[in-house]
Design an enzyme around this catalytic site. Sequence first.
Site, mmCIF file in Angstrom:
data_model
loop_
_atom_site.group_PDB
_atom_site.id
_atom_site.type_symbol
_atom_site.label_atom_id
_atom_site.label_comp_id
_atom_site.label_asym_id
_atom_site.label_seq_id
_atom_site.Cartn_x
_atom_site.Cartn_y
_atom_site.Cartn_z
ATOM 1 C CB CYS A 87 -0.957 -0.041 1.194
ATOM 2 S SG CYS A 87 -2.262 1.197 1.110
ATOM 3 C CG HIS A 204 -3.291 -3.620 3.437
ATOM 4 N ND1 HIS A 204 -2.327 -2.915 4.127
ATOM 5 C CD2 HIS A 204 -3.953 -2.709 2.685
ATOM 6 C CE1 HIS A 204 -2.410 -1.636 3.811
ATOM 7 N NE2 HIS A 204 -3.391 -1.483 2.937
ATOM 8 C CD GLU A 206 -0.506 -5.366 6.010
ATOM 9 O OE1 GLU A 206 -0.423 -5.948 4.920
ATOM 10 O OE2 GLU A 206 -0.838 -4.171 6.116
#
Lengths: 234, 87
Positions: A87, A204, A206
């Site tokens: 990002c 994302h 994560e």
Amino acid sequence: MTARIGVVTFPGSLDDRDTQRAVRLAGAEPVALWHKDKDLKQVDAVVLPGGFSYGDYLRAGAISRFSPVMETVIEQAKAGLPVLGICNGFQVLTEAHLLPGAMLGNDHLHFICRDQKLRVESAETFWTSDFRAGQEINIPLKNMDGRYVADEYTLDKLEAEGRVVFRYVARGEAAHGYGNPNGSLRDIAGITNEAGNVVGLMPHPEHAVEPLIGTGRTDGLPFFTSILKKLVNA
Amino acid sequence: MARVVVDVMLKPEILDPQGQAVQRALPRLGFEGISDVRQGKRFELEVEGPVDEAALGRIRDLAESFLANTVIEDFTVRVDEVAEAAK
């Protein structure tokens, strides 16, 4: 000795803690790196996390790119240090010219936050070897400036060299996370450099490493296990 | 002191949704006949000392490396003559 993966914190970073957690869940040791510190603490790889570093002032990633830590990251990435930009981290990598092209505001002008279907286009990079090409994954997407642009020559070159790593899956119901969410050219969600050590993407991984939260799947975990295997086998 | 103005605009081929949103709002405000709007950025730099070719060269370098992202944007650098004349 397990691999040590650095996670940079800029002023305005949001996802540094989640990224450290993902690194730990994958079996590596997360190392906090600070934007003002040129020292990378001898880490084996670096993740530039999501957020709004320096408030996204000027352009997303434009000021972070000149931070002391980035001086070292840029120098070492060119020498082969594995770097993943997520990002805002992807925006920093394009501003730093470690990846070609640039990120602009979403074509619909709205912030977007949803689970997003991606197709893995390349399992040949340092960060995607635990995927297989063509695999469809579902991970969260949340951004304002997610529109990937580059000139036609650059786009053709990326395609020809197999450097488009992820694409938004265009066909399907928007409610189920399908479709190009931001006007990115050729549905590009993530790319890599020539050597495959530097990867950037808007969504994302994560946030998708535990079944309990996020998309309910662990589709983001292979990013971190890929690099761990690469480093351990190196 | 002199003022140098750096104007930064998206390249013509880059989609500018903000400019489009402004353009679409114009008829509602009673403005007709505006076929396109592009939105850019303007930087005003107050320069200490003389604004000679060397100073302008440094500002051009700054614009190229930092104020503009030349992958997506064009820029122009000029001395603000009005601000100069007012002194």
